[in-house]
Design a protein around this motif. Structure first.
Motif, short mmCIF file in Angstrom:
data_model
loop_
_atom_site.label_atom_id
_atom_site.label_comp_id
_atom_site.label_asym_id
_atom_site.label_seq_id
_atom_site.Cartn_x
_atom_site.Cartn_y
_atom_site.Cartn_z
N GLU A 56 -2.55 6.73 -2.23
CA GLU A 56 -3.30 7.95 -2.55
C GLU A 56 -2.48 8.87 -3.44
O GLU A 56 -1.25 8.86 -3.41
N GLY A 57 -3.14 9.67 -4.22
CA GLY A 57 -2.43 10.58 -5.11
C GLY A 57 -2.06 9.90 -6.41
O GLY A 57 -2.57 8.83 -6.76
N LEU A 58 -1.16 10.52 -7.16
CA LEU A 58 -0.75 9.99 -8.45
C LEU A 58 0.25 8.85 -8.27
O LEU A 58 1.29 9.02 -7.65
N GLY A 59 -0.07 7.71 -8.86
CA GLY A 59 0.85 6.58 -8.78
C GLY A 59 0.77 5.84 -7.46
O GLY A 59 0.23 6.35 -6.47
N THR A 60 1.32 4.67 -7.46
CA THR A 60 1.33 3.82 -6.27
C THR A 60 2.76 3.44 -5.95
O THR A 60 3.53 3.05 -6.85
N THR A 61 3.14 3.55 -4.68
CA THR A 61 4.48 3.17 -4.26
C THR A 61 4.44 1.71 -3.83
O THR A 61 4.18 1.39 -2.66
N GLU A 62 4.67 0.81 -4.79
CA GLU A 62 4.51 -0.62 -4.54
C GLU A 62 5.46 -1.14 -3.46
O GLU A 62 5.10 -2.02 -2.67
N LEU B 235 -9.38 -1.76 2.85
CA LEU B 235 -8.00 -1.89 2.37
C LEU B 235 -7.95 -2.82 1.15
O LEU B 235 -7.25 -2.53 0.17
N ILE B 236 -8.69 -3.91 1.21
CA ILE B 236 -8.65 -4.88 0.11
C ILE B 236 -9.16 -4.24 -1.18
O ILE B 236 -8.63 -4.51 -2.27
N ASP B 237 -10.14 -3.36 -1.08
CA ASP B 237 -10.67 -2.69 -2.28
C ASP B 237 -9.64 -1.72 -2.85
O ASP B 237 -9.49 -1.62 -4.08
N ASP B 238 -8.94 -1.00 -1.99
CA ASP B 238 -7.92 -0.07 -2.48
C ASP B 238 -6.76 -0.82 -3.13
O ASP B 238 -6.20 -0.37 -4.14
N LEU B 239 -6.39 -1.97 -2.55
CA LEU B 239 -5.32 -2.78 -3.15
C LEU B 239 -5.72 -3.26 -4.53
O LEU B 239 -4.91 -3.24 -5.47
N LYS B 240 -6.98 -3.67 -4.67
CA LYS B 240 -7.46 -4.12 -5.98
C LYS B 240 -7.51 -2.96 -6.98
O LYS B 240 -7.24 -3.15 -8.18
N SER B 241 -7.83 -1.78 -6.49
CA SER B 241 -7.94 -0.61 -7.37
C SER B 241 -6.58 -0.10 -7.82
O SER B 241 -6.41 0.34 -8.96
N GLU B 242 -5.59 -0.19 -6.92
CA GLU B 242 -4.30 0.45 -7.18
C GLU B 242 -3.24 -0.50 -7.72
O GLU B 242 -2.17 -0.05 -8.14
N THR B 243 -3.49 -1.78 -7.69
CA THR B 243 -2.52 -2.75 -8.22
C THR B 243 -3.25 -3.67 -9.19
O THR B 243 -4.45 -3.57 -9.38
#
Length: 379
Positions: A88-94, A124-132
């Motif tokens: 969430e927020g700016l950027g993703t902490t991989e 969760l799977i949708d957020d992973l696809k969206s953020e990575t």
């Protein structure tokens, strides 16, 4: 008559508690930088020792040799919080995603996925696809997918779209247990509304197609008892269907290899060599070609040692022009809770370097970090 094999000659490998023999396809050794790392391997010079090795079950897959175990300190609410903050927020902490998802069992990840959806209203799977993205996205999605559904989707990818990826079908059907095959065929029906056997009939043909359809039934013999007389009879049938005659009766090979239990097939290999003076694998490589050859050789190799077969697949995925990340993701994720420790050990014995070192050289970034965490360390 018997054709000339492409195998360039035996090398030797000893793996406790048995002496393995292993025929590595010549194409794997066209890479010049492998020369200094070759280890002595052979084609099971002493097949009798194979009979005393552990027998892989066709119905149950043990988790004793996996690199990933259930976390003893699993705190679902804490993990949900970490994942939310990471995306969430700016950027993703991989790194946070890798830290959590590679250190939980698949069962724990599925619980975590449910809790994440309840807390956020998003899958969760949708957020992973969206953020990575890319291969990193692929491995994370694989980690939060049930094993049967993941296998099913690999099959769908292999048979849909432009052309059929036969190498994936060969790997999946040769290396999976009856229980795993039944599970992913059921998942396939749920996902597509069609029976997998129906789609295989339209996508693959000939004896190769017939072999895959037989295996897709998940009904290979699971008996641990060996019928010595039948092994001799089957070896004679195979010899007469191949080396002894002009042309090859491929249907006989398909019938015996796709129905026999692992212990029975091992005994048949021993009897075959006593008749032919060549290994069954060598005969298949000389008598057949293409997808059928690849599948029957894979069945023979997995009867000897599934981890060794998969170690070879990983090597092939990392050598040559470019790296085939889909192979790395599929094998490392799907075997991380089953036998990845054995695959690691066999990889080093076969190729003279650890799997971890090979991954370090061939894959990088967040994707590489994720695979190395699943791999578990140096050997």
């Amino acid at each position: 008559m018997y054709g000339s094999s492409q195998f360039k000659g035996p090398m030797y490998l000893t793996v406790p508690p048995i002496t393995l023999t292993w025929s590595i396809s010549s194409e794997l050794f066209q890479v010049s930088d492998l020369t200094s790392n070759r280890r002595k391997m052979s084609v099971w010079d002493d097949l009798d020792l194979m009979l005393d090795s552990p027998t892989p079950s066709l119905s149950v897959a043990s988790s004793a040799r996996g690199t990933v175990k259930a976390s003893a300190n699993f705190k679902m609410a804490d993990d949900v919080s970490v994942l939310r903050k990471a995306m969430e927020g700016l950027g993703t902490t991989e790194k946070k995603l890798v830290d959590v998802l590679t250190q939980r069992s698949n069962a724990q990840r599925l619980l975590l996925s449910d809790a994440y959806q309840k807390a956020t209203g998003r899958a969760l799977i949708d957020d992973l696809k969206s953020e990575t993205g890319g291969d990193f996205e692929g491995v994370l999605v694989a980690l939060v997918t049930p094993p049967d559904v993941y296998d099913c989707r690999e099959i769908i990818s292999a048979i849909k779209g432009a052309g059929t990826t036969e190498s994936v079908l060969t790997e999946m059907f040769a290396s999976r247990t009856n229980k795993q095959i039944v599970a992913f065929t059921a998942a396939y029906l749920a996902e597509t509304g069609k029976a997998l056997s129906h789609d295989l009939q339209s996508e693959v043909s000939g004896e190769y197609g017939k072999a895959l359809i037989l295996l897709s039934e998940g009904k290979r013999d699971e008996s641990t008892k060996v019928d010595a007389a039948k092994a001799k009879a089957d070896a004679k049938i195979l010899y007469e269907a191949g080396e002894k005659k002009w042309g090859t009766d491929e249907s006989k090979f398909v019938d015996i290899l796709c129905h026999s239990s692992v212990p029975q097939l091992r005994q048949t290999m021993v009897e075959y060599k006593s008749i032919s003076k060549k290994s069954l694998q060598e005969s298949i490589e000389g008598e057949m070609s293409g997808n059928l050859e690849d599948l029957l050789v894979a069945i023979v190799k997995c009867a000897k040692s599934t981890p060794t077969y998969l170690a070879e697949r990983l090597f092939k995925g990392m050598k040559g022009p470019g790296t085939t990340e889909s192979i790395l993701t599929r094998i490392i994720v799907s075997r991380s809770e089953l036998d990845l420790l054995d695959i690691r050990a066999d990889y080093k014995k076969l190729f003279g370097t650890s799997l971890y070192s090979a991954l370090t050289s061939e894959v990088s970034g967040d994707y590489g970090d994720c695979l190395k965490r699943l791999c578990g360390g140096e050997d």
